[in-house]
Design a protein around this motif. Structure first.
Motif, PDB file in Angstrom:
ATOM      1  N   GLU A   1      14.573  43.605   7.967  1.00 25.04           N
ATOM      2  CA  GLU A   1      15.689  44.410   8.450  1.00 25.04           C
ATOM      3  C   GLU A   1      16.001  44.106   9.922  1.00 25.04           C
ATOM      4  O   GLU A   1      17.171  44.042  10.320  1.00 25.04           O
ATOM      5  CB  GLU A   1      15.375  45.902   8.284  1.00 25.04           C
ATOM      6  N   THR A   2      14.953  43.902  10.712  1.00 26.90           N
ATOM      7  CA  THR A   2      15.177  43.611  12.126  1.00 26.90           C
ATOM      8  C   THR A   2      15.776  42.229  12.312  1.00 26.90           C
ATOM      9  O   THR A   2      16.651  42.024  13.158  1.00 26.90           O
ATOM     10  CB  THR A   2      13.859  43.730  12.913  1.00 26.90           C
ATOM     11  N   VAL A   3      15.318  41.265  11.527  1.00 28.94           N
ATOM     12  CA  VAL A   3      15.891  39.917  11.619  1.00 28.94           C
ATOM     13  C   VAL A   3      17.361  39.950  11.214  1.00 28.94           C
ATOM     14  O   VAL A   3      18.211  39.314  11.855  1.00 28.94           O
ATOM     15  CB  VAL A   3      15.098  38.929  10.736  1.00 28.94           C
ATOM     16  N   GLN A   4      17.694  40.693  10.163  1.00 27.08           N
ATOM     17  CA  GLN A   4      19.090  40.795   9.764  1.00 27.08           C
ATOM     18  C   GLN A   4      19.928  41.421  10.877  1.00 27.08           C
ATOM     19  O   GLN A   4      21.020  40.932  11.209  1.00 27.08           O
ATOM     20  CB  GLN A   4      19.222  41.625   8.484  1.00 27.08           C
ATOM     21  N   ALA A   5      19.424  42.501  11.476  1.00 29.21           N
ATOM     22  CA  ALA A   5      20.145  43.142  12.575  1.00 29.21           C
ATOM     23  C   ALA A   5      20.286  42.182  13.756  1.00 29.21           C
ATOM     24  O   ALA A   5      21.345  42.107  14.388  1.00 29.21           O
ATOM     25  CB  ALA A   5      19.415  44.414  13.007  1.00 29.21           C
ATOM     26  N   ARG A   6      19.232  41.429  14.053  1.00 28.56           N
ATOM     27  CA  ARG A   6      19.282  40.457  15.141  1.00 28.56           C
ATOM     28  C   ARG A   6      20.325  39.368  14.867  1.00 28.56           C
ATOM     29  O   ARG A   6      21.070  38.960  15.764  1.00 28.56           O
ATOM     30  CB  ARG A   6      17.897  39.822  15.316  1.00 28.56           C
ATOM     31  N   ASN A   7      20.386  38.904  13.639  1.00 28.40           N
ATOM     32  CA  ASN A   7      21.332  37.842  13.304  1.00 28.40           C
ATOM     33  C   ASN A   7      22.784  38.314  13.431  1.00 28.40           C
ATOM     34  O   ASN A   7      23.656  37.559  13.886  1.00 28.40           O
ATOM     35  CB  ASN A   7      21.068  37.325  11.890  1.00 28.40           C
ATOM     36  N   VAL A   8      23.048  39.550  13.025  1.00 27.38           N
ATOM     37  CA  VAL A   8      24.392  40.103  13.203  1.00 27.38           C
ATOM     38  C   VAL A   8      24.689  40.276  14.695  1.00 27.38           C
ATOM     39  O   VAL A   8      25.779  39.941  15.174  1.00 27.38           O
ATOM     40  CB  VAL A   8      24.537  41.440  12.452  1.00 27.38           C
TER      41      VAL A   8
END
Length: 369
Positions: A345-352
């Motif tokens: 979830e954090t990686v997805q948020a970081r990528n956005v």
């Protein structure tokens, strides 16, 4: 009379073009700052405060007392300092964008995931899943540092972490060891760890700085007020932001004196360690200030008690939303490493977040139509 100086980034813009170039790239990352507070503290109290932009900073610094002039110049240079990549075994971790550090506790009593990864195979599977999800580093710890946790004998801690470090390093992961004991550091580095994450800032064990210096590995120095077994005791601050800044500088200077190279030091303000909810919030809002110390920053706020207090959620496993909010707040502050439990979830948020930052470098007002 004692003077100290602090340069705090206050104003942020999507890119330098928004200010016609009158903005700096904060710590070589993806965040741009255009407005700053230069704060003179005298005998513990704020004596003067000036506002400056990059094109007026030299004038402001030129009027400072001689006692702080050199430090102010150093801090201003540090705010624009681009940090080299971390070389962690076979892995290279770039610090020009936020990276995610996955937490792997092999303890029976950690506040969130205690007892979930006690056997080596379960720990290996969880580490592999975090790496697959995009974690740049796996941080392995064998002693809980939650308030009230009992200390662990170094032999038991070694037995917990070494087999897990070995299997994680064997699968090619970049591994850090979360410990405050020199013997555990040595055993972990021998087993394949490449970074030491010390929640005591190398103050708990008198041999720890010597070990890190001799091995030449990167080290995270975290702020915690306690100097004994309880890292949470003694949290009495005149001003938590300035006091933590000063203490991290002191611990950094002690590390340098011990022979640790400046390029291998990372700093962590220690959210949740001996700090009240109000103090934690002040520190998180002031995170950009800590770039003035000239080292990459780590933020460890995942699932912490402050999220439960603000969100009225007692269960640490149900604090994902708050954890993501704090991770993104750290990214907005230019923090290089987010230490988290919830990696996908954090990686997805970081990528956005990163996509938005990249797109912001194109000024929509310059587009045709």
């Amino acid at each position: 009379m004692t003077d100290s100086i602090y340069i705090r980034p206050l104003g942020f813009v999507p890119g330098p073009q928004a200010e016609h170039g009158n903005a700096i790239r904060l710590a070589g990352g993806m965040v741009y700052a255009s407005r700053f507070a230069v704060i003179l503290r005298r005998d513990g109290a704020v004596a003067e405060r000036w506002l400056a932009a990059p094109d007026t900073m030299a004038e402001v610094l030129g009027h400072l007392p001689d006692t702080v002039a050199a430090d102010a110049e150093s801090q201003w240079a540090n705010l624009t300092l681009a940090h080299p990549a971390l070389e962690l075994g076979a892995r290279t971790v770039q610090l020009d964008q936020p990276q995610v550090m996955g937490i792997l506790n092999v303890t029976p009593d950690s506040f969130s995931d205690g007892g979930k990864h006690d056997d080596v195979e379960t720990a290996r599977e969880h580490a592999a899943a975090m790496v697959e999800a995009g974690a740049s580093i796996i941080d392995i710890g064998g002693e809980s540092t939650r308030p009230g946790a009992r200390p662990v004998w170094e032999g038991d801690e070694i037995e917990r972490v070494v087999p897990v470090i070995e299997v994680c390093a064997a699968m090619g992961a970049a591994v850090s060891v979360d410990t405050r004991k020199a013997a555990v550091m040595e055993a972990a580095l021998d087993a394949g760890a490449a970074l030491v994450n010390d929640v005591s800032g190398l103050t708990h064990d008198p041999r720890s700085a010597e070990v890190v210096a001799a091995r030449g590995c990167p080290v995270v120095l975290m702020h915690s007020p306690g100097r004994g077994e309880d890292l949470h005791e003694g949290g009495d601050y005149d001003n938590v932001v300035f006091d933590v800044f000063d203490e991290l500088r002191n611990r950094r200077d002690e590390a340098l004196e011990a022979g640790i190279d400046a390029s291998r030091i990372l700093l962590d303000p220690g959210i949740g360690f001996g700090k009240s909810l109000a103090e934690n919030l002040l520190l998180i809002n002031a995170l950009p200030l800590f770039h003035a110390l000239g080292h990459p920053l780590l933020l460890g706020a995942s699932r912490k008690r402050m999220i439960g207090a603000l969100g009225k959620e007692e269960d640490a496993d149900n604090r994902l939303g708050g954890s993501l909010a704090l991770a993104l707040k750290g990214m907005d502050a230019g923090v290089q490493l987010a230490r988290v439990h919830d990696v996908p979830e954090t990686v997805q948020a970081r990528n956005v977040w990163r996509g938005l930052r990249d797109a912001a470098l194109t000024d929509f007002s310059d587009l045709p139509g």
